[in-house]
Motif scaffolding. Sequence first.
Motif, PDB file in Angstrom:
ATOM      1  N   ALA A  97       0.839  -1.203   0.000  1.00 44.83           N
ATOM      2  CA  ALA A  97       0.000   0.000   0.000  1.00 44.83           C
ATOM      3  C   ALA A  97       0.873   1.251   0.000  1.00 44.83           C
ATOM      4  CB  ALA A  97      -0.932  -0.005   1.204  1.00 44.83           C
ATOM      5  N   GLU A  98       1.942   1.235   0.783  1.00 44.92           N
ATOM      6  CA  GLU A  98       2.862   2.372   0.834  1.00 44.92           C
ATOM      7  C   GLU A  98       3.519   2.597  -0.526  1.00 44.92           C
ATOM      8  OE1 GLU A  98       6.923   3.648   3.209  1.00 44.92           O
ATOM      9  OE2 GLU A  98       5.582   2.183   4.126  1.00 44.92           O
ATOM     10  N   LEU A  99       3.929   1.509  -1.169  1.00 44.67           N
ATOM     11  CA  LEU A  99       4.525   1.614  -2.503  1.00 44.67           C
ATOM     12  C   LEU A  99       3.510   2.163  -3.506  1.00 44.67           C
ATOM     13  CD1 LEU A  99       6.830   1.075  -4.500  1.00 44.67           C
ATOM     14  CD2 LEU A  99       5.985  -1.279  -4.688  1.00 44.67           C
ATOM     15  N   HIS A 100       2.286   1.683  -3.420  1.00 41.88           N
ATOM     16  CA  HIS A 100       1.235   2.175  -4.322  1.00 41.88           C
ATOM     17  C   HIS A 100       1.011   3.669  -4.128  1.00 41.88           C
ATOM     18  CE1 HIS A 100      -2.374   2.138  -6.748  1.00 41.88           C
ATOM     19  NE2 HIS A 100      -3.010   2.750  -5.762  1.00 41.88           N
ATOM     20  N   ARG A 101       0.930   4.116  -2.856  1.00 39.71           N
ATOM     21  CA  ARG A 101       0.752   5.546  -2.583  1.00 39.71           C
ATOM     22  C   ARG A 101       1.928   6.349  -3.134  1.00 39.71           C
ATOM     23  NH1 ARG A 101      -0.891   3.488   2.272  1.00 39.71           N
ATOM     24  NH2 ARG A 101       1.119   3.942   3.243  1.00 39.71           N
ATOM     25  N   GLU A 102       3.126   5.840  -2.948  1.00 43.01           N
ATOM     26  CA  GLU A 102       4.317   6.537  -3.436  1.00 43.01           C
ATOM     27  C   GLU A 102       4.282   6.657  -4.963  1.00 43.01           C
ATOM     28  OE1 GLU A 102       7.785   8.659  -2.991  1.00 43.01           O
ATOM     29  OE2 GLU A 102       6.461   7.946  -1.408  1.00 43.01           O
ATOM     30  N   ARG A 103       3.886   5.607  -5.637  1.00 44.69           N
ATOM     31  CA  ARG A 103       3.796   5.652  -7.102  1.00 44.69           C
ATOM     32  C   ARG A 103       2.707   6.611  -7.568  1.00 44.69           C
ATOM     33  NH1 ARG A 103       4.651  -0.726  -8.634  1.00 44.69           N
ATOM     34  NH2 ARG A 103       6.929  -0.652  -8.590  1.00 44.69           N
ATOM     35  N   GLN A 104       1.603   6.685  -6.809  1.00 42.46           N
ATOM     36  CA  GLN A 104       0.527   7.608  -7.163  1.00 42.46           C
ATOM     37  C   GLN A 104       0.956   9.057  -6.966  1.00 42.46           C
ATOM     38  OE1 GLN A 104      -2.013   6.831  -8.716  1.00 42.46           O
ATOM     39  NE2 GLN A 104      -2.389   4.698  -8.299  1.00 42.46           N
ATOM     40  N   ASN A 105       1.706   9.315  -5.890  1.00 43.51           N
ATOM     41  CA  ASN A 105       2.121  10.678  -5.564  1.00 43.51           C
ATOM     42  C   ASN A 105       3.284  11.161  -6.403  1.00 43.51           C
ATOM     43  OD1 ASN A 105       0.167  10.887  -3.591  1.00 43.51           O
ATOM     44  ND2 ASN A 105       1.506  10.127  -1.992  1.00 43.51           N
ATOM     45  N   ARG A 106       4.057  10.249  -6.945  1.00 44.74           N
ATOM     46  CA  ARG A 106       5.236  10.630  -7.723  1.00 44.74           C
ATOM     47  C   ARG A 106       5.288   9.833  -9.022  1.00 44.74           C
ATOM     48  NH1 ARG A 106      10.209  11.208  -3.749  1.00 44.74           N
ATOM     49  NH2 ARG A 106      10.878   9.528  -5.074  1.00 44.74           N
ATOM     50  N   PRO A 107       4.346  10.073  -9.921  1.00 47.84           N
ATOM     51  CA  PRO A 107       4.350   9.317 -11.181  1.00 47.84           C
ATOM     52  C   PRO A 107       5.615   9.622 -11.983  1.00 47.84           C
ATOM     53  CG  PRO A 107       2.801  11.132 -11.298  1.00 47.84           C
ATOM     54  CD  PRO A 107       3.297  11.071  -9.886  1.00 47.84           C
ATOM     55  N   GLY A 108       6.174   8.607 -12.560  1.00 47.79           N
ATOM     56  CA  GLY A 108       7.367   8.768 -13.381  1.00 47.79           C
ATOM     57  C   GLY A 108       8.655   8.833 -12.588  1.00 47.79           C
ATOM     58  N   ALA A 109       8.596   8.846 -11.276  1.00 48.86           N
ATOM     59  CA  ALA A 109       9.804   8.957 -10.455  1.00 48.86           C
ATOM     60  C   ALA A 109      10.395   7.578 -10.221  1.00 48.86           C
ATOM     61  CB  ALA A 109       9.489   9.639  -9.137  1.00 48.86           C
ATOM     62  N   ARG A 110      10.853   6.972 -11.290  1.00 46.53           N
ATOM     63  CA  ARG A 110      11.409   5.627 -11.180  1.00 46.53           C
ATOM     64  C   ARG A 110      12.862   5.578 -11.647  1.00 46.53           C
ATOM     65  NH1 ARG A 110       6.252   4.634 -13.445  1.00 46.53           N
ATOM     66  NH2 ARG A 110       4.858   3.836 -11.875  1.00 46.53           N
ATOM     67  N   VAL A 111      13.405   6.723 -11.995  1.00 50.96           N
ATOM     68  CA  VAL A 111      14.779   6.780 -12.486  1.00 50.96           C
ATOM     69  C   VAL A 111      15.613   7.501 -11.454  1.00 50.96           C
ATOM     70  CG1 VAL A 111      16.272   7.621 -14.339  1.00 50.96           C
ATOM     71  CG2 VAL A 111      13.954   6.840 -14.859  1.00 50.96           C
ATOM     72  N   PHE A 112      16.791   6.967 -11.209  1.00 48.04           N
ATOM     73  CA  PHE A 112      17.660   7.538 -10.198  1.00 48.04           C
ATOM     74  C   PHE A 112      19.033   7.809 -10.794  1.00 48.04           C
ATOM     75  CE2 PHE A 112      14.546   4.963  -8.077  1.00 48.04           C
ATOM     76  CZ  PHE A 112      14.146   5.743  -7.007  1.00 48.04           C
ATOM     77  N   ALA A 113      19.713   8.769 -10.233  1.00 48.19           N
ATOM     78  CA  ALA A 113      21.108   9.043 -10.562  1.00 48.19           C
ATOM     79  C   ALA A 113      21.839   9.139  -9.232  1.00 48.19           C
ATOM     80  CB  ALA A 113      21.232  10.355 -11.334  1.00 48.19           C
ATOM     81  N   THR A 114      23.154   9.102  -9.282  1.00 53.80           N
ATOM     82  CA  THR A 114      23.900   9.264  -8.040  1.00 53.80           C
ATOM     83  C   THR A 114      24.531  10.632  -8.017  1.00 53.80           C
ATOM     84  OG1 THR A 114      25.865   8.250  -9.003  1.00 53.80           O
ATOM     85  CG2 THR A 114      24.390   6.823  -7.785  1.00 53.80           C
ATOM     86  N   GLY A 115      24.488  11.228  -6.863  1.00 53.72           N
ATOM     87  CA  GLY A 115      25.116  12.529  -6.683  1.00 53.72           C
ATOM     88  C   GLY A 115      26.604  12.359  -6.436  1.00 53.72           C
ATOM     89  N   ILE A 116      27.307  13.474  -6.366  1.00 55.34           N
ATOM     90  CA  ILE A 116      28.747  13.453  -6.180  1.00 55.34           C
ATOM     91  C   ILE A 116      29.134  12.804  -4.846  1.00 55.34           C
ATOM     92  CG2 ILE A 116      28.982  15.707  -5.081  1.00 55.34           C
ATOM     93  CD1 ILE A 116      31.414  16.103  -6.999  1.00 55.34           C
ATOM     94  N   ASP A 117      28.210  12.896  -3.858  1.00 54.58           N
ATOM     95  CA  ASP A 117      28.469  12.291  -2.554  1.00 54.58           C
ATOM     96  C   ASP A 117      28.066  10.816  -2.500  1.00 54.58           C
ATOM     97  OD1 ASP A 117      25.741  12.566  -2.673  1.00 54.58           O
ATOM     98  OD2 ASP A 117      25.539  13.492  -0.702  1.00 54.58           O
TER      99      ASP A 117
END
Length: 143
Positions: A97-117
Amino acid sequence: MQLPEGVSDQDPIFPIAAASELSGLHPQTLRQYDRTGLVVPGRTRGGSRRYSARNVVQLREVARLSAEGVPLAVIQCMLDLENEVRDLRDEVRSLAAELHRERQNRPGARVFATGIDGGAITLNGTTRVRRRADIVLWHPPRG
């Protein structure tokens, strides 16, 4: 066992007399199971036992298995495993349920990059990340 709407199968609602009647076990047997930790009911503020529908189902199962000759220690292990499975299923449902809510609240936010730190940065479909031109040399292990 049909429960009223809004009542969970884990809500302690049955006094010992009702639980005894519903399970087919003597009240003294229920007290003994409580003392040994086999089936532990909830308690009122005054200390009276209150059994849930789930407790009644467990008591019926204990009675059935005991009548078949299964030792109480083995029944205790079975109930402990059933409780652990129930708890894990509840946790999986909660996480799903938490994952579903997160996907609903942040559509398309499935790509990540790494910062300099080294930390992760969530990217949406329009975010661009400045590329760095670091060179990493890799040497194969000498064997």
